[in-house]
Design an enzyme around this catalytic site. Structure first.
Site, PDB file in Angstrom:
ATOM      1  N   GLU A 291      35.830  35.792  39.054  1.00 37.90           N
ATOM      2  CA  GLU A 291      37.283  36.000  39.045  1.00 37.90           C
ATOM      3  C   GLU A 291      37.989  35.001  39.966  1.00 37.90           C
ATOM      4  O   GLU A 291      39.151  34.681  39.769  1.00 37.90           O
ATOM      5  CB  GLU A 291      37.590  37.447  39.470  1.00 37.90           C
ATOM      6  CG  GLU A 291      38.872  37.975  38.876  1.00 37.90           C
ATOM      7  CD  GLU A 291      39.018  39.485  39.013  1.00 37.90           C
ATOM      8  OE1 GLU A 291      38.230  40.228  38.396  1.00 37.90           O
ATOM      9  OE2 GLU A 291      39.914  39.935  39.746  1.00 37.90           O
ATOM     10  N   HIS A 320      10.263  39.737  33.183  1.00 40.45           N
ATOM     11  CA  HIS A 320       9.809  40.121  31.850  1.00 40.45           C
ATOM     12  C   HIS A 320      10.973  40.204  30.883  1.00 40.45           C
ATOM     13  O   HIS A 320      10.892  40.891  29.857  1.00 40.45           O
ATOM     14  CB  HIS A 320       9.064  41.452  31.949  1.00 40.45           C
ATOM     15  CG  HIS A 320       7.913  41.367  32.913  1.00 40.45           C
ATOM     16  ND1 HIS A 320       6.652  40.988  32.536  1.00 40.45           N
ATOM     17  CD2 HIS A 320       7.871  41.527  34.259  1.00 40.45           C
ATOM     18  CE1 HIS A 320       5.861  40.956  33.606  1.00 40.45           C
ATOM     19  NE2 HIS A 320       6.580  41.267  34.667  1.00 40.45           N
ATOM     20  N   LYS A 434      46.267  43.146  31.733  1.00 44.78           N
ATOM     21  CA  LYS A 434      46.956  44.342  32.220  1.00 44.78           C
ATOM     22  C   LYS A 434      48.332  44.460  31.551  1.00 44.78           C
ATOM     23  O   LYS A 434      48.747  45.529  31.125  1.00 44.78           O
ATOM     24  CB  LYS A 434      47.137  44.282  33.745  1.00 44.78           C
ATOM     25  CG  LYS A 434      45.852  44.530  34.551  1.00 44.78           C
ATOM     26  CD  LYS A 434      46.131  44.552  36.058  1.00 44.78           C
ATOM     27  CE  LYS A 434      44.876  44.774  36.881  1.00 44.78           C
ATOM     28  NZ  LYS A 434      45.083  44.803  38.319  1.00 44.78           N
TER      29      LYS A 434
HETATM   30  O1  PA5 Z   1      39.676  41.319  42.685  1.00 41.70           O
HETATM   31  C1  PA5 Z   1      40.693  41.731  42.172  1.00 41.70           C
HETATM   32  O2  PA5 Z   1      41.830  41.412  42.569  1.00 41.70           O
HETATM   33  C2  PA5 Z   1      40.627  42.688  40.998  1.00 41.70           C
HETATM   34  O3  PA5 Z   1      39.329  42.822  40.537  1.00 41.70           O
HETATM   35  C3  PA5 Z   1      41.143  44.051  41.417  1.00 41.70           C
HETATM   36  O4  PA5 Z   1      40.357  44.552  42.454  1.00 41.70           O
HETATM   37  C4  PA5 Z   1      41.136  45.021  40.251  1.00 41.70           C
HETATM   38  O5  PA5 Z   1      41.874  44.507  39.167  1.00 41.70           O
HETATM   39  C5  PA5 Z   1      41.750  46.355  40.674  1.00 41.70           C
HETATM   40  O6  PA5 Z   1      43.030  46.162  41.177  1.00 41.70           O
HETATM   41  P1  PA5 Z   1      43.702  47.180  42.161  1.00 41.70           P
HETATM   42  O7  PA5 Z   1      42.916  47.239  43.410  1.00 41.70           O
HETATM   43  O8  PA5 Z   1      45.076  46.652  42.360  1.00 41.70           O
HETATM   44  O9  PA5 Z   1      43.714  48.503  41.463  1.00 41.70           O
END
Ligand code: PA5
Length: 465
Positions: A291, A320, A434
């Site tokens: 990410e 394996h 989202k």
């Molecule tokens: O790393 C990130 O920013 C995302 O993976 C968020 O943690 C995830 O989308 C959840 O978001 P939030 O903590 O706002 O609910």
């Protein structure tokens, strides 16, 4: 202190044209000074709040007090969160608790609560879980930085209604929010409904939040020594303050992975612990690396479509399953082994069947010896076949070395971001998903909007069976 062996990433060990030429690493040293300076500048400017988390402060003491005191009146802690709001806690739980923690009797857990993390919304799992849990003995820790993530908010609303139905006004005592200190719906509810809350610093994003209240609160509630976690992270932070590429472990990790991708066409980065307890840490890293680095645009706004693909594997199990591909398939991967130097537990293999060659060689050894040998043999096989690999060794899987490792990987991620030229702190692609979900679910006439959306999508009829 955890140690790093990067030798098998380099050409002298792999031979021929395979692996990274040490001269390329030397050439990168100068550029790394700029990367380091840029990261330090963003750190000083308060853009990268995760760097400050190891230094603790009053909030950590408050978390420890709550964890040791009022938090112990619950038998179950249930974390509701997703992505960066869940994966760090899962990694800590798997690494630092008994592997069968939730199945142990209360006394075997030293009367600490069970810990569940519900990071998905599949109704089959969520519904079953809620039917089984005793709400009166449960604290729900709702974790969301934004306070608006559809999955977590849906979970929260379901749980809140059930709690109120069972406990009336007392529902509040069973909720604890971990969220942004100022903004978001959860913060608003804290004010309006007087629900207890802990802050996630505004400059700390989800996947960099494991050492904030996000990970520390659940950890403290189940007796994980959170100060030792932070001690380890602090120690690593000090090791990473140098701009000397060859002395900074996070820099070497980032630089070698980046060179593997951009110089050696190896964009697949496998993390393969040979320790069951680190399997979810590899999962946490997978999100962090993916990410943070997978971006359409660089920081100058140009299209780059950058980003390596992190993969999680587990030794010896995946020998394996995956290792055939790693040893003989395309030269498009790096493998990072995680090993434990002195495991606390070992199991003897009895010397049975001394006359049966296939079994006799195992007898008298331990499972730990077998696991370690298998890891070394896999690394040797990869190296002989010219496949880049590295080994990170933890003296023990304990809170201190987990703190070190988590912090090292976070620092490496921001260095890698700078090398790729992307911003490791944003996630516009996730935000798009989202928004699209909200666009369909969030307006009146759900069915019509969904149908309209499907009409607007490119046709797929011919290829649907
Ligand atoms: O790393 C990130 O920013 C995302 O993976 C968020 O943690 C995830 O989308 C959840 O978001 P939030 O903590 O706002 O609910």
């Amino acid at each position: 202190m955890i140690t790093f062996d990067f030798n098998n990433m380099l050409r002298p060990r792999l031979g021929g044209e395979r692996g990274i030429d040490p001269a390329r690493l030397d050439a990168l040293s100068e550029r790394f000074r700029d990367v380091h300076a840029d990261v330090e500048r963003r750190r000083e400017a308060g853009e990268m709040g995760f760097f400050e988390l190891p230094y603790g402060g009053e909030l950590v003491e408050e978390i420890a007090r709550f964890g040791e005191g009022p938090g112990q009146s619950f038998e179950n802690i249930v974390v509701l969160g997703i992505g960066g709001s869940a994966l760090g806690t899962i990694a800590l739980r798997t690494a630092l608790l008994d592997p069968f923690w939730n199945e142990l009797e209360s006394a075997e857990r030293d009367f600490f609560p069970r810990l569940y993390v519900l990071d998905n919304i599949d109704p089959a799992t969520f519904g079953t879980f809620l039917r089984r849990i005793d709400l009166r003995r449960t604290l729900f820790n709702v974790v969301s930085k934004s306070g608006g993530t559809a999955e977590t908010m849906s979970q929260f609303m379901i749980v809140r209604q059930m709690l109120e139905a069972e406990l009336g006004d007392g529902y509040r005592r069973h909720l604890l929010f971990t969220t942004d200190p100022e903004s978001g719906v959860l913060r608003q509810l804290v004010r309006e409904e007087q629900i207890a809350a802990l802050p996630i610093p505004s400059n700390v994003g989800g996947r960099f939040s494991v050492l904030s209240a996000v990970g520390l609160l659940p950890a403290a509630l189940v007796g994980i020594p959170i100060r030792e976690l932070l001690d380890g992270a602090r120690e690593m932070d000090e090791r990473c303050r140098t701009a000397d590429l060859r002395k900074n472990p996070a820099a070497l990790f980032a630089a070698l992975q980046w060179l593997a991708d951009t110089d050696q066409d190896a964009p697949i980065h496998v993390m393969m612990p040979y320790v069951d307890r680190l399997r979810d840490l590899a999962d946490w890293f997978r999100q962090l690396w993916a990410e943070s680095l997978g971006k359409q645009r660089n920081r100058a706004g140009e299209e780059v479509f950058a980003g390596p693909t992190p993969v999680r594997a587990l030794g010896a199990t995946d020998q394996h399953s995956q290792v055939q591909l790693y040893v003989e398939g395309p030269f498009d991967k790096t493998i990072c082994f995680l090993v434990e130097q002195n495991p606390e537990e070992d199991v003897q293999i009895p010397s049975l069947y001394g006359n049966v060659g296939e079994l006799a060689y195992l007898g008298g050894h331990t499972l730990g010896e077998l696991l370690r040998t298998e890891m070394e043999a896999t690394a040797a096989a990869l190296t002989r076949r010219g496949r880049m690999n590295m080994t990170i060794e933890l003296p023990r899987v304990d809170a201190r070395s987990i703190g070190e490792l988590l912090h090292m990987l976070q620092v490496a991620t921001v260095y890698a971001g700078a090398l790729y030229g992307v911003d490791p702190l944003d996630q516009p692609g996730v935000e798009l998903g989202k928004q699209l979900t909200y666009g369909i679910m969030g307006r009146p006439g759900f069915a019509e909007h969904r149908a309209e959306w499907e009409r607007r999508e490119p046709p797929r009829v011919e290829w649907t069976v």
